[in-house]
Design an enzyme around this catalytic site. Structure first.
Site, mmCIF file in Angstrom:
data_model
loop_
_atom_site.group_PDB
_atom_site.id
_atom_site.type_symbol
_atom_site.label_atom_id
_atom_site.label_comp_id
_atom_site.label_asym_id
_atom_site.label_seq_id
_atom_site.Cartn_x
_atom_site.Cartn_y
_atom_site.Cartn_z
ATOM 1 N N HIS A 94 0.870 -1.168 0.000
ATOM 2 C CA HIS A 94 0.000 0.000 0.000
ATOM 3 C C HIS A 94 0.910 1.222 0.000
ATOM 4 C CE1 HIS A 94 -3.364 -2.615 1.898
ATOM 5 N NE2 HIS A 94 -3.531 -2.511 0.589
ATOM 6 N N GLU A 97 1.548 3.308 3.116
ATOM 7 C CA GLU A 97 2.044 2.623 4.316
ATOM 8 C C GLU A 97 3.548 2.446 4.130
ATOM 9 O OE1 GLU A 97 -0.430 -0.846 4.814
ATOM 10 O OE2 GLU A 97 -2.258 0.361 4.709
ATOM 11 N N HIS A 224 3.185 -3.862 6.318
ATOM 12 C CA HIS A 224 2.113 -2.875 6.168
ATOM 13 C C HIS A 224 2.140 -1.889 7.333
ATOM 14 C CE1 HIS A 224 -0.618 -4.663 2.937
ATOM 15 N NE2 HIS A 224 0.393 -5.508 3.019
ATOM 16 N N GLU A 314 1.741 -5.687 10.424
ATOM 17 C CA GLU A 314 1.275 -4.311 10.600
ATOM 18 C C GLU A 314 2.206 -3.666 11.620
ATOM 19 O OE1 GLU A 314 -1.155 -2.967 8.930
ATOM 20 O OE2 GLU A 314 -2.165 -4.704 8.056
#
Length: 455
Positions: A94, A97, A224, A314
Site C-alpha cells: 500500500h 504505508e 504494512h 502491521e
C-alpha cells in the site's frame, strides 16, 4: 584507562562520534524517507558496499513504468544452491504505508555492514540463506502519498497503485477454490490460476506472481501499516460474511503460522504487549479472518499457490510516520526482522532423487496429519517448515513409487532427510497419471468483495 578531562569533552565528542559510526548520533542522520530515485540510489549503494554478496534485479515495472527492484543478499548471489532456502521481504504494497519500505532499506544496509564487520550471526544467515528484499511493491502509490507528506497524508490517498487499485485485493482468489476442494477431499496445494488471470491483475501483482514462479520461496513477510500486529492466514473467511461477525479461518498449518507470528511479535519491542493504536491483540498476533475477512490478498495466495508461508506485519499506528520516528521504529523492529528471517531454517529439508541419483522436481511432499503438501524445487530440494515433534513424510512423483519415512524435528536447524524414489511399474504409472488429471481445477471461481482495512 586514561580519563578525558571534562573540559575537553565538548571538543573531542564530534571526533569520537565520527570514529564510531555505529553510534546513535551518527546513525540518526541516515533515517529519512526515500522517494523512488533516492530508494534506488540507496539499494545500489548497498550493492556497491557489498558487491560479492549482493545483486540487484527487477521483477517488472509498475503501471507508470517504475522498476520493482529487489536486492538479493547471499554468498552466491544469482544462484540457487541446493538445500539453501529462499526468503523474501515485501514492503510498501500500500503506497501510503511507508514504514516497511524504510525498514527494508535499513535492513539491507544493516546486513551489509554487519557482514563486513564479521558479525557471526549475520554471516551465517547470508551464507545459509538466499534473501530477497523488495522495499516497494507500489512505487507509484508511494509517490502520490509522499507528495502530501507525513503531516497531511490521508487514510486512502496513495494506498492503491496509479490506477487506484488496492494490490492486496488483486490476486487470484484461490481461497474459494480451496474451500470448494475441502468438501470433496480435492487438491490442497499449488492451486491453478484462472485461465485469464493475467487480464485480471495489475502490473505490480503480475510481477510478484511471476517472481514467485521463478523462485522457490519458503518463507516471506509482507510489511504494512495502520496497526501493530502480526497477521497470519487465512485472511479470507470460510463462511459467508455477516455484518459485525468475524470467524477464525485456520490453515492446515495453523500452529506453525502462530509460531511465526509470535516470533516476530515477541522479538519486536512492543508488538507483543497487545495494546497498540487503540486495539488489543493477544500476544500481538491475529488470524486474518478473525480480525476481518479479506479476499484476494497476497499472503493467502502465497500459501495456496506456492511453497511459501507468508504473514502480514502491521508495524505502525501512523501509516506515514515522520522521519523523526524512523530511528525508534528501526530499533523496535531490527531484532524481529532478523529473528523472523531465521525461521526459514526450521523443520525438515532434503533432496528427492530417482534411482540414478538424478534430482526430481515437483515431487509432492506430504506430512501425515497436515493437509497441505509441498513440492520439490527445480534442483530436487524440498523444504517443510514444521514445529518440533515426530512426523511421517511421504514423497511421491509421477512415474515413481512413493516413499515414506518418519522424522523427529528438534528446535534447532532443519533436519536433513533425503528420499530416493524407485521407478513405478507401468500399471501404477497409468493410475498415477489418471489421479493427477483428476486434480484439474474448474476454470472459474466466484470471488467476493471485502473490507478495505489496514492490510
Amino acid at each position: 584507562m586514561t580519563r578525558i578531562p571534562a573540559l575537553l569533552l565538548p571538543l573531542l565528542l564530534p571526533l569520537l562520534l565520527l570514529s564510531c559510526p555505529g553510534t546513535l548520533a551518527a546513525r540518526t542522520a541516515d533515517f529519512q524517507h526515500h522517494r523512488y530515485e533516492e530508494m534506488v540510489r540507496a539499494l545500489f549503494a548497498v550493492q556497491s558496499e557489498c558487491p560479492y554478496v549482493t545483486r540487484i534485479y527487477s521483477i517488472g515495472r509498475s503501471a507508470q513504468g517504475r522498476h520493482l527492484y529487489v536486492l538479493e543478499i547471499s554468498d552466491n548471489p544469482g544462484i540457487h544452491e541446493a538445500l539453501e532456502p529462499e526468503f523474501k521481504y515485501v514492503g510498501n504494497m500500500h503506497g501510503n504505508e511507508v514504514l516497511g519500505r524504510e525498514l527494508l532499506i535499513q535492513l539491507a544496509k544493516f546486513l551489509c555492514e554487519e557482514y563486513r564487520a564479521g558479525n557471526e550471526r549475520v554471516t551465517r544467515l547470508i551464507h545459509d540463506t538466499r534473501i530477497h528484499i523488495l522495499p516497494s511493491m507500489n512505487p507509484d502509490g508511494y509517490e502520490v502519498a509522499a507528495q502530501q507528506g507525513p503531516e497531511f497524508n490521508g487514510y486512502l490517498v496513495g494506498r492503491g497503485n496509479s490506477r487506484e487499485v488496492d494490490l492486496n485485493r488483486n490476486f487470484p482468489d484461490l481461497n474459494a477454490l480451496l474451500y470448494y476442494y475441502e468438501k470433496s477431499n480435492g487438491r490442497n496445494h499449488h492451486l491453478p490460476l484462472p485461465d485469464n488471470w493475467e487480464e485480471q491483475v495489475e502490473p505490480e501483482t503480475m510481477s510478484v506472481i511471476k517472481w514467485m514462479q521463478n523462485y522457490n520461496f519458503i518463507l516471506s513477510a509482507n510489511l504494512h501499516g495502520g496497526a501493530v500486529v502480526a497477521n497470519y492466514p487465512f485472511d479470507k473467511s470460510r463462511e459467508a460474511r455477516i455484518r459485525g461477525k468475524t470467524t477464525y479461518s485456520a490453515t492446515p498449518d495453523d500452529k506453525i503460522f502462530k509460531k511465526l507470528a509470535r516470533t516476530y511479535s515477541y522479538a519486536h519491542s512492543w508488538m507483543h504487549k497487545g495494546w497498540n493504536c487503540g486495539d488489543y491483540f493477544d500476544e500481538g498476533i491475529t488470524n486474518g479472518a478473525r480480525w476481518y475477512s479479506l479476499s484476494k490478498g497476497m499472503q493467502d495466495f502465497n500459501y495456496l499457490y506456492s511453497n511459501c508461508f507468508e504473514i502480514t506485519l502491521e508495524l505502525s499506528c501512523d501509516k506515514f510516520p515522520p522521519a523523526s520516528a524512523l530511528h525508534r521504529e528501526w530499533i523496535g523492529n531490527r531484532e524481529a526482522l532478523i529473528s523472523y528471517l531465521e525461521q526459514v531454517h526450521h523443520g525438515v529439508k532434503g533432496m528427492v532423487y530417482d534411482e540414478n541419483n538424478n534430482p526430481i522436481r515437483d515431487a509432492e511432499v506430504a506430512v501425515a496429519g497436515i493437509n497441505h503438501d509441498m513440492t520439490s524445487g527445480a534442483d530436487g530440494d524440498y523444504f517443510r517448515l514444521l514445529l518440533p515433534g515426530t512426523y511421517t513424510l511421504t514423497v511421491s512423483a509421477p512415474g515413481h513409487q512413493a516413499s515414506t519415512k518418519q522424522v523427529t524435528v528438534g528446535p534447532a536447524e532443519a533436519i536433513v532427510l533425503n528420499f530416493s524414489l524407485k521407478a513405478a511399474p507401468k500399471a501404477i504409472n497409468q493410475n498415477l497419471k489418471s489421479q493427477h488429471s483428476n486434480k484439474k481445477a474448474p476454470s472459474t471461481t466466484k470471488v467476493s468483495l471485502s473490507n478495505p482495512g489496514p492490510r
